[in-house]
Design a protein around this motif. Structure first.
Motif, PDB file in Angstrom:
ATOM      1  N   GLY A 209       0.806  -1.208   0.000  1.00 54.77           N
ATOM      2  CA  GLY A 209       0.000   0.000   0.000  1.00 54.77           C
ATOM      3  C   GLY A 209       0.844   1.264   0.000  1.00 54.77           C
ATOM      4  N   THR A 210       0.225   2.398   0.306  1.00 51.26           N
ATOM      5  CA  THR A 210       0.892   3.701   0.181  1.00 51.26           C
ATOM      6  C   THR A 210       1.182   4.375   1.515  1.00 51.26           C
ATOM      7  N   GLU A 211       0.750   3.813   2.622  1.00 52.61           N
ATOM      8  CA  GLU A 211       0.925   4.480   3.910  1.00 52.61           C
ATOM      9  C   GLU A 211       2.392   4.531   4.317  1.00 52.61           C
ATOM     10  N   ARG A 212       2.877   5.729   4.652  1.00 53.00           N
ATOM     11  CA  ARG A 212       4.250   5.963   5.115  1.00 53.00           C
ATOM     12  C   ARG A 212       5.311   5.446   4.126  1.00 53.00           C
ATOM     13  N   LEU A 213       5.028   5.588   2.845  1.00 53.76           N
ATOM     14  CA  LEU A 213       5.940   5.093   1.808  1.00 53.76           C
ATOM     15  C   LEU A 213       6.193   6.194   0.792  1.00 53.76           C
ATOM     16  N   MET A 214       7.446   6.286   0.312  1.00 57.52           N
ATOM     17  CA  MET A 214       7.800   7.247  -0.730  1.00 57.52           C
ATOM     18  C   MET A 214       8.919   6.677  -1.592  1.00 57.52           C
ATOM     19  N   ALA A 215       9.207   7.350  -2.707  1.00 62.32           N
ATOM     20  CA  ALA A 215      10.218   6.874  -3.656  1.00 62.32           C
ATOM     21  C   ALA A 215      11.238   7.971  -3.893  1.00 62.32           C
ATOM     22  N   ASN A 216      12.507   7.572  -4.094  1.00 63.06           N
ATOM     23  CA  ASN A 216      13.567   8.546  -4.360  1.00 63.06           C
ATOM     24  C   ASN A 216      14.566   7.988  -5.365  1.00 63.06           C
ATOM     25  N   SER A 217      15.417   8.856  -5.879  1.00 62.24           N
ATOM     26  CA  SER A 217      16.350   8.439  -6.942  1.00 62.24           C
ATOM     27  C   SER A 217      17.783   8.274  -6.463  1.00 62.24           C
ATOM     28  N   ALA A 218      18.136   8.807  -5.309  1.00 61.86           N
ATOM     29  CA  ALA A 218      19.498   8.816  -4.766  1.00 61.86           C
ATOM     30  C   ALA A 218      20.460   9.585  -5.679  1.00 61.86           C
ATOM     31  N   GLY A 219      20.581   9.209  -6.935  1.00 58.69           N
ATOM     32  CA  GLY A 219      21.389   9.953  -7.892  1.00 58.69           C
ATOM     33  C   GLY A 219      22.815  10.189  -7.438  1.00 58.69           C
ATOM     34  N   ASP A 220      23.489   9.163  -6.906  1.00 56.87           N
ATOM     35  CA  ASP A 220      24.802   9.408  -6.313  1.00 56.87           C
ATOM     36  C   ASP A 220      25.947   9.133  -7.285  1.00 56.87           C
ATOM     37  N   TRP A 221      27.098   8.730  -6.759  1.00 62.38           N
ATOM     38  CA  TRP A 221      28.322   8.667  -7.563  1.00 62.38           C
ATOM     39  C   TRP A 221      28.352   7.502  -8.539  1.00 62.38           C
ATOM     40  N   GLY A 222      27.569   6.470  -8.290  1.00 58.40           N
ATOM     41  CA  GLY A 222      27.543   5.336  -9.201  1.00 58.40           C
ATOM     42  C   GLY A 222      26.553   5.538 -10.328  1.00 58.40           C
ATOM     43  N   LYS A 223      26.276   4.469 -11.062  1.00 57.99           N
ATOM     44  CA  LYS A 223      25.306   4.543 -12.150  1.00 57.99           C
ATOM     45  C   LYS A 223      23.923   4.737 -11.547  1.00 57.99           C
ATOM     46  N   SER A 224      23.323   5.874 -11.841  1.00 60.09           N
ATOM     47  CA  SER A 224      22.038   6.224 -11.228  1.00 60.09           C
ATOM     48  C   SER A 224      21.296   7.166 -12.151  1.00 60.09           C
ATOM     49  N   ASN A 225      20.038   7.433 -11.819  1.00 57.91           N
ATOM     50  CA  ASN A 225      19.171   8.195 -12.709  1.00 57.91           C
ATOM     51  C   ASN A 225      18.420   9.258 -11.916  1.00 57.91           C
ATOM     52  N   PRO A 226      18.725  10.554 -12.111  1.00 53.34           N
ATOM     53  CA  PRO A 226      18.026  11.591 -11.356  1.00 53.34           C
ATOM     54  C   PRO A 226      16.559  11.744 -11.739  1.00 53.34           C
ATOM     55  N   LEU A 227      16.143  11.069 -12.809  1.00 49.31           N
ATOM     56  CA  LEU A 227      14.733  11.093 -13.215  1.00 49.31           C
ATOM     57  C   LEU A 227      14.026   9.781 -12.886  1.00 49.31           C
ATOM     58  N   ALA A 228      14.541   9.061 -11.914  1.00 47.25           N
ATOM     59  CA  ALA A 228      13.936   7.778 -11.550  1.00 47.25           C
ATOM     60  C   ALA A 228      12.535   7.943 -10.977  1.00 47.25           C
ATOM     61  N   VAL A 229      12.288   9.028 -10.237  1.00 44.51           N
ATOM     62  CA  VAL A 229      10.937   9.220  -9.685  1.00 44.51           C
ATOM     63  C   VAL A 229       9.918   9.452 -10.798  1.00 44.51           C
ATOM     64  N   PRO A 230      10.203  10.300 -11.818  1.00 41.62           N
ATOM     65  CA  PRO A 230       9.267  10.371 -12.953  1.00 41.62           C
ATOM     66  C   PRO A 230       9.069   9.029 -13.654  1.00 41.62           C
ATOM     67  N   GLU A 231      10.108   8.203 -13.728  1.00 49.59           N
ATOM     68  CA  GLU A 231       9.936   6.869 -14.314  1.00 49.59           C
ATOM     69  C   GLU A 231       9.012   6.016 -13.448  1.00 49.59           C
ATOM     70  N   PHE A 232       9.146   6.151 -12.134  1.00 53.66           N
ATOM     71  CA  PHE A 232       8.242   5.453 -11.211  1.00 53.66           C
ATOM     72  C   PHE A 232       6.800   5.924 -11.431  1.00 53.66           C
TER      73      PHE A 232
END
Length: 295
Positions: A209-232
């Motif tokens: 479910g959605t209670e007390r839950l959120m999504a983030n991208s981290a976007g750190d030094w490794g292979k990552s995606n700053p637009l991961a939340v829009p993809e979610f």
């Protein structure tokens, strides 16, 4: 759709990433203190880092109408050095009154060692004494369940801790219920290869479910995606989830958690805002003008 990225290391991103995030609807980010890609040799290096998080990044973000928040700590990857860690913890209170600081984080465990556990508990002690929110890093890969269990046990054994003021990050299918059942908030960190993909994150939403839950991208030094939340967001839409459900995960839940901090500033980004009106964004730290963006 407006969204907030509650955990992204913008110090490791180019300015173009802020522009692309704003174009996708990002209105605010929070950046936890983390590893700099190398182990720092002195507490003075952290002074410069904390200044970057509290003075420089808010100005970069503000160019694109994004409000930048930060968290302060010495991260778990460097916590094996207990002497250095204690020196860094001692200077954190100097920065806690900066306008964009939400609390202590991301603290936690990396390899689940005794030294990491000691420094984690000393960070918790500081957060409790200064009445700050906490953002917690759980280990990756095979140590995740053990480390998450250790973190939750340490927190539950401290009678001063209020779970509703703590965000436990990097949860996955096998750890999310541990944290939720104990009353904590949870963050799903989205990565293109390691950790949790947007597809797996939607699986988790459909599982708990959605209670007390959120999504983030981290976007750190490794292979990552700053637009991961829009993809979610797009994956949620593809599976037929309504905009109210999506908004709860990517906007309402972060706002509900963050507004527990006395430094969080709210603004009107409600779905009822009439088309053609202007939405007043956050004021930049100290003396900058109000940034406005057409809805």
């Amino acid at each position: 759709m407006y969204y907030i990225d509650p955990h992204i290391h913008m110090i490791s991103r180019i300015t173009d990433d802020y522009e692309r995030m704003a174009q996708c609807g990002c209105v605010a980010v929070s950046e936890p203190a983390f590893w700099a890609g190398f182990d720092r040799g002195s507490a003075e290096g952290f002074r410069d880092y904390f200044r970057h998080l509290t003075e420089i990044e808010p100005k970069r973000a503000a160019q694109f109408g994004i409000r930048h928040y930060s968290w302060l700590c010495i991260n778990a990857k460097e916590a094996e050095n207990v002497k250095l860690s204690r020196e860094v913890i001692a200077i954190i209170p100097e920065y806690l009154n900066q306008a964009n600081v939400l609390g202590i984080g991301e603290i936690g465990l990396n390899k689940n060692t005794p030294n990491e556990a000691t420094i984690f508990q000393e960070h918790v002690d500081l957060a409790v004494k200064t009445n700050e929110l906490m953002l917690i890093h759980t280990p990756h890969l095979e140590d995740k369940y053990k480390g998450t269990r250790m973190i939750i046990d340490m927190l539950k054994n401290d009678g001063r801790v209020h779970p509703e003021r703590i965000l436990i990050d990097h949860v996955e299918e096998h750890t999310v219920r541990l944290a939720l059942d104990a009353g904590f908030w949870c963050g799903m960190t989205l990565y293109p290869i390691t950790k949790c993909t947007p597809q797996r994150a939607v699986d988790i939403v459909e599982m708990v479910g959605t209670e007390r839950l959120m999504a983030n991208s981290a976007g750190d030094w490794g292979k990552s995606n700053p637009l991961a939340v829009p993809e979610f967001i797009q994956e949620m839409k593809r599976r037929g989830h309504g905009e109210d459900v999506i908004r709860r995960l990517v906007y309402d839940n972060p706002v509900t958690f963050f507004r527990q901090s006395r430094r969080w500033q709210a603004w009107d980004a409600s779905p009822e805002t009439p088309k053609g009106s202007k939405i007043t964004r956050h004021r930049e730290t100290r003396k900058t003008d109000v940034i406005e963006k057409s809805a």
